[in-house]
Design an enzyme around this catalytic site. Structure first.
Site, PDB file in Angstrom:
ATOM      1  N   ASP A 126      15.643   0.925  60.871  1.00 60.22           N
ATOM      2  CA  ASP A 126      15.659   1.075  59.425  1.00 60.22           C
ATOM      3  C   ASP A 126      16.015  -0.307  58.863  1.00 60.22           C
ATOM      4  O   ASP A 126      16.524  -1.142  59.603  1.00 60.22           O
ATOM      5  CB  ASP A 126      16.756   2.104  59.124  1.00 60.22           C
ATOM      6  CG  ASP A 126      16.984   2.262  57.646  1.00 60.22           C
ATOM      7  OD1 ASP A 126      16.000   2.295  56.910  1.00 60.22           O
ATOM      8  OD2 ASP A 126      18.148   2.356  57.228  1.00 60.22           O
ATOM      9  N   THR A 142      12.408 -13.110  44.850  1.00 48.96           N
ATOM     10  CA  THR A 142      12.209 -13.884  43.623  1.00 48.96           C
ATOM     11  C   THR A 142      11.808 -12.984  42.459  1.00 48.96           C
ATOM     12  O   THR A 142      11.126 -11.988  42.647  1.00 48.96           O
ATOM     13  CB  THR A 142      11.097 -14.920  43.827  1.00 48.96           C
ATOM     14  OG1 THR A 142       9.950 -14.236  44.330  1.00 48.96           O
ATOM     15  CG2 THR A 142      11.519 -15.966  44.824  1.00 48.96           C
ATOM     16  N   GLY A 198      12.286   2.612  53.471  1.00 52.30           N
ATOM     17  CA  GLY A 198      11.861   3.299  52.248  1.00 52.30           C
ATOM     18  C   GLY A 198      11.685   2.309  51.112  1.00 52.30           C
ATOM     19  O   GLY A 198      11.345   2.676  49.993  1.00 52.30           O
ATOM     20  N   ASP A 212      21.077   4.109  59.778  1.00 46.54           N
ATOM     21  CA  ASP A 212      22.460   4.384  59.354  1.00 46.54           C
ATOM     22  C   ASP A 212      22.569   5.380  58.211  1.00 46.54           C
ATOM     23  O   ASP A 212      23.659   5.659  57.769  1.00 46.54           O
ATOM     24  CB  ASP A 212      23.112   3.076  58.922  1.00 46.54           C
ATOM     25  CG  ASP A 212      22.543   2.580  57.614  1.00 46.54           C
ATOM     26  OD1 ASP A 212      23.286   2.056  56.790  1.00 46.54           O
ATOM     27  OD2 ASP A 212      21.333   2.754  57.407  1.00 46.54           O
ATOM     28  N   ASP A 219      17.508   8.626  58.002  1.00 44.07           N
ATOM     29  CA  ASP A 219      17.063   8.210  59.344  1.00 44.07           C
ATOM     30  C   ASP A 219      17.290   9.296  60.380  1.00 44.07           C
ATOM     31  O   ASP A 219      16.924   9.127  61.543  1.00 44.07           O
ATOM     32  CB  ASP A 219      17.823   6.959  59.792  1.00 44.07           C
ATOM     33  CG  ASP A 219      17.673   5.825  58.789  1.00 44.07           C
ATOM     34  OD1 ASP A 219      16.550   5.618  58.316  1.00 44.07           O
ATOM     35  OD2 ASP A 219      18.680   5.177  58.471  1.00 44.07           O
TER      36      ASP A 219
END
Length: 1027
Positions: free
Chosen positions: A376, A578, A658, A765, A769
């Site tokens: 992840d 940016t 995601g 985490d 997940d």
């Protein structure tokens, strides 16, 4: 408890009989659960695998699914038949009972823990609104149609539509980290009609129409209708009116009407059920035991055939099968299970990776066989903490060390603005340009300042009591980047102090308050990649249109310049995110004209989105470029060296996140997931078969480049070209999938397992997940900021990403190598004795009589050889430092050469050779009495076993030496008691000693010589390093 489980059992039966219920759209009346047409599922969380009745059968089934265990059960049961009985019952039943007892206890403990966790969640109390007022209700008793009040920091118990809130602006923030893994807060809006009601919700009759429950957490369609007014009030409902279960309310108190419960909530639909994981090594050993079983049956048939199928040959055949049952040692399972526990203990005790927890003790060897690592991004590779790094104005660039200059420029420019209000227009000074840029950043965003009130802990206090000081203010927004930008403007002197739906207030360094009226907001979308805001300054009446967005989107909007593209490229290479900031001043007439066209476009029925976008685009021309900002998402400690280590070990890393495409690509570069020299192929968005085909062909032409693909395109490719896509993706050095839903992550894992027969590992985490971690062959959870959900569902839980290097290179390697050695050695121990039995039977007219009786057999498998054989779990071929220094060593493991049919055949040959020598030697050398054959051969056998352990060991450990001598001591001490098997007066004579020594030498010396020559002429890769 019992009653509950009865229900569980009936539910199960009912579920099997009834086909899966179809999910339908529904109409839900506010506060009237009894008006529902359908029966909806109970709102209870259930993570248990078994209930009170299915526990014993379930566990037994899981055990006897293995050929090995089933085989022992059959053999042990056969001993109840008198004509088949050989030796004592306890020789067969004791080991089997021990294995089952250990497994049962382990499963029971896990099950009780799961039950307690569920019970805790299900018995949380919530306030429910009824006609008679508030009632407390348990989370598991909430029904569709209930009106539920959820307070700040409380978990939302079921999927609801947001009706009212205590906040004045009719909106609230929720934390969704357990649902989609993003730590930023999401803004939700209450339904306008119910938020404006002066009275309570029971004064109206209204209903909500909701679509059928589905997986997608980012979309929702529905309608709200109020019936008791004339004309009826209709409002459309979208994702921003929903409160999904498992999210947490972050501000205010909310009231919602429940629309989906239990199994139909988005969070449950998105979690997959844990499967019982079985390691590759166990499967390989299972295959080998089947081969051994065949050998055993063939051997028995040969024995009976040579006898000439005389008499009750069928019964003799079965007796031979039982006699040779030692070919497949029951102690294999016991030894391996104890070995696994030992590895788990070593992992948890390792000081270099503190806080590591092994939650699934059955698969530590998997850590040594991984080829794909799926990780992840947010919270695993990055800390999800943004830091403002750079402000670029075209001619000047400011970094972290020069922020104080910006601050002084701002103080100066605010001062000059107040003194000379009307002067001739000169070319802008640096100060005013910086002031403009910072002001634009401070205004163009979706951030809300939140103040904690200190009045008796009551949140609903009067405005006057609120404390507007800097240290009491926190900023909330749906993107952590925006929060960091606003925090940064505060640090240089322009502070956002207040915001509601239509005004903004900034505070200058001198304490003056600037007020702005918000005229329009154009929110950020993934298509437009930019957001805009039109504000009117209250003191001067100036109308300004500010805009910020990704460089791709903004390049064509701003006035021509020669530096933007180059600087954006430079910042991206440093791993900064940016944003380009621009503005345009509007006159009152221009704005009025725009507003009329914009409102007309918003009312149109066909192509509304396109028409609105066209009107906004008419403003987005020739904007004045103000500045370029760079924000860094900090990586976790040592991510780069760890990814480097894993890549050198031949592990392919896929990043599933995601997050947005730009951010994902940016992190892939800065974490060196994609090396500097590599090209990145961004897979263009595809929506149908033809587009997918073209895009896959374009990708096929590229070589050695990383792939970046979004979840939607991935879905399309998998629907039509699953095999081709996986084949291409597997050749990539790195793959990044962005905008992945939790189920998609799990889908990718299963794909890799099916298409490449390799082992996969998932690491994450957040709650999003969990399904990926459960689907992978080996799931690793990190205890992160996003809660403990992932680390609880994982097989291994670590505290930092960098620990994964040592976990795989050192512990994975050792566990696999040791288990392979242990498994094969235990098999060798069984095969030797079966060879001896075969030789013995063939010499003595094929009698199905056991060579060694009762205790000798039990002792042989336990006290005489158990400790030295088990001490193989302390063996290591490479020092940990070496394994981490040369990760290339890990590549050999994934080929699975430590345990294969080749190594197994070598062990079979060794066993046959040694068994033959021991038995024939004893028969040739025995003189008068048969009793001496048993004594000589058994003693030589024990000595051979102990010497073989010494031969197998690669690195000695003091405990191994202790084990060797302890076992020898035990054997010598027990000779005194075994007078029913041995003739003690013979054992103490010289002939006995020299015969035993001679046989042992002949059985072991050749192997020592072969091993020495092999080490000399074709040493394994690791020994070259350690020499």
């Amino acid at each position: 408890m019992k009653n509950k489980n009865n229900n569980g059992c009936c539910d199960c039966l009912a579920h099997i009989c009834r086909r899966k219920k179809e999910l339908k759209a529904r109409t839900v009346w506010l506060g009237c659960p009894e008006k529902c047409e359908e029966k909806y599922p109970k709102n209870a969380i259930k993570n248990q695998k078994y209930n009170i009745f299915t526990f014993v059968p379930g566990v037994l089934y899981q055990q006897f699914k293995f050929f090995l265990n089933l085989y022992f059960l059959v053999v042990a049961c056969s001993q109840f038949v008198p004509s088949l009985k050989i030796g004592y019952l306890y020789t067969y039943w004791a080991p089997l009972g021990f294995v089952l007892a250990v497994t049962m206890v382990r499963e029971a403990v896990d099950e009780v823990r799961r039950y307690q966790r569920d019970k805790e969640m299900n018995s949380q109390l919530y306030s429910k609104l009824t006609v008679r007022g508030k009632v407390q209700v348990k989370s598991s008793d909430i029904q569709v149609g209930d009106l539920i009040i959820v307070d700040k920091n409380q978990r939302i118990p079921a999927d609801m539509i947001f009706l009212r809130t205590s906040e004045k602006n009719g909106a609230c923030f929720i934390r969704t980290d357990q649902l989609d893994g993003e730590t930023d807060w999401k803004l939700k809006v209450a339904v306008g009609c119910t938020q404006r009601l002066p009275a309570d919700l029971f004064s109206i009759t209204a209903y909500v129409y909701a679509q059928k429950p589905q997986l997608d957490i980012h979309s929702f369609e529905g309608n709200f209708t109020r019936e008791d007014t004339d004309p009826q009030i209709h409002e459309s409902l979208s994702i921003e009116n929903t409160l999904w279960a498992s999210t947490v309310v972050a501000s205010g108190t909310v009231i919602g009407v429940v629309i989906y419960t239990g199994k139909e909530t988005r969070s449950v639909l998105n979690t997959s059920y844990a499967k019982n994981k079985v390691g590759l090594l166990d499967l390989e050993l299972n295959r080998l035991t089947k081969a051994l079983f065949l050998a055993q049956v063939v051997l028995s048939i040969v024995m009976v055939a040579v006898q000439g199928f005389v008499g009750p040959w069928f019964r003799n055949l079965f007796r031979f099968v039982v006699l040779f049952s030692y070919i497949i040692p029951i102690s294999l399972r016991v030894n391996l299970d104890m070995g696994k526990s030992a590895y788990g203990w070593m992992i948890m005790k390792d000081e270099n990776i503190p806080g590591t927890v092994v939650r699934t003790s059955t698969i530590p060897e998997e850590l040594g066989r991984l080829v794909y690592l799926l990780t992840d991004k947010t919270g695993t590779l990055t800390q999800n903490e943004m830091v403002f790094k750079r402000l670029h104005l075209g001619t000047v660039s400011y970094g972290t060390d020069t922020m104080d200059e910006i601050q002084s420029h701002i103080i100066q420019s605010v001062y000059t603005l107040t003194t000379q209000a009307s002067g001739p227009k000169v070319r802008k000074s640096v100060s005013s340009r910086i002031h403009e840029a910072v002001k634009a950043i401070a205004l163009c965003h979706n951030v809300t300042p939140v103040y904690e009130s200190h009045v008796n802990g009551e949140t609903e206090s009067a405005e006057a009591d609120q404390d507007y000081s800097d240290d009491n203010r926190t900023y909330q927004a749906s993107s952590p980047d925006e929060v960091e930008l606003v925090r940064w403007t505060q640090s240089v002197g322009l502070t956002l102090v207040n915001r509601d739906l239509n005004s903004l207030q900034l505070k200058t360094p001198s304490g003056q308050i600037l007020s702005f009226h918000i005229l329009q907001i154009f929110p950020f979308t993934s298509e437009s990649k930019r957001m805009g805001i039109i504000v009117r300054e209250e003191s001067t009446g100036d109308i300004t249109f500010y805009m910020k967005g990704a460089d791709v989107a903004m390049a064509s909007i701003v006035q021509y310049n020669d530096w933007l593209e180059e600087e954006c490229g430079n910042m991206a290479r440093e791993g900064l995110r940016t944003l380009v900031v621009a503005k345009k001043c509007l006159s009152e007439e221009q704005y009025q004209d725009f507003e009329n066209r914009y409102n007309q476009a918003k009312l149109s029925i066909h192509d509304r989105g396109l028409k609105v976008a066209a009107v906004v685009e008419s403003l987005e021309r020739e904007m004045e470029l103000l500045c370029l900002t760079g924000v860094e998402d900090q990586l976790q400690a040592d991510v780069r060296p760890t990814l480097e280590l894993l890549r050198n070990a031949g592990i392919k890393i896929w990043m599933l996140t995601g997050d947005k495409l730009e951010t994902a690509t940016c992190i892939a570069k800065s974490s060196h997931l994609v090396s500097r020299s590599q090209d990145i192929h961004v897979f263009r968005p595809v929506s149908n078969r033809g587009e997918a085909h073209l895009e896959l062909n374009a990708f096929r032409r590229k070589h050695d480049c990383a792939l970046v693909i979004s979840g939607d395109s991935l879905e399309v490719c998998l629907r039509y070209y699953e095999h081709e896509f996986v084949e291409l993706a597997c050749q990539c050095p790195a793959v990044v999938c962005c905008r992945c839903s939790p189920t998609q992550k799990a889908q990718i894992v299963t794909l890799l397992q099916q298409h490449t027969a390799n082992r996969t590992c998932a690491i994450g985490d957040g709650g999003n997940d969990v399904s990926m971690i459960q689907a992978a062959d080996c799931g690793i959870g990190i205890e992160g900021k996003e809660g403990k959900q992932a680390s609880l569902a994982a097989d291994f839980s670590i505290t930092q990403f960098k620990h994964i290097g040592r976990l795989l290179m050192v512990h994975g390697r050792n566990s696999y190598k040791r288990s392979a050695a242990l498994g094969q050695f235990v098999m060798h121990r069984g095969m030797i004795i079966s060879t001896m039995q075969a030789v013995f039977s063939s010499v003595f007219y094929f009698a199905s009589v056991p060579l060694y009786q009762g205790f000798l057999m039990v002792g042989y498998a336990t006290i005489y050889t158990m400790f030295p054989v088990f001490s193989l779990v302390l063996d290591q071929d490479v020092k940990p430092e070496m394994a981490l220094l040369y990760p290339e060593l890990y590549k050999d493991l994934t080929k699975g050469r430590s345990l294969s049919f080749k190594t197994f055949l070598i062990w079979v040959l060794i066993s046959v050779y040694q068994g033959g020598i021991l038995m024939y030697g004893a028969l040739v050398l025995f003189e008068s009495e048969f009793v001496h054959v048993v004594a000589i051969s058994f003693t030589a056998l024990i000595l051979t076993e102990l010497l073989m352990v010494a031969l197998t060991i690669r690195t000695w450990h003091w405990l191994m030496v202790v084990a060797e001598f302890f076992s020898l001591g035990c054997y010598l001490a027990s000779l005194a008691f075994l007078n029913e098997y041995f003739d003690l007066s013979f054992i103490t004579t010289w002939p006995f000693l020299w015969k035993v020594s001679a046989i042992t030498l002949v059985s072991c010396l050749p192997l020592y010589i072969i091993k020495y020559l092999k080490r000399k002429f074709s040493p394994p890769s690791y020994s070259k390093l350690s020499s």
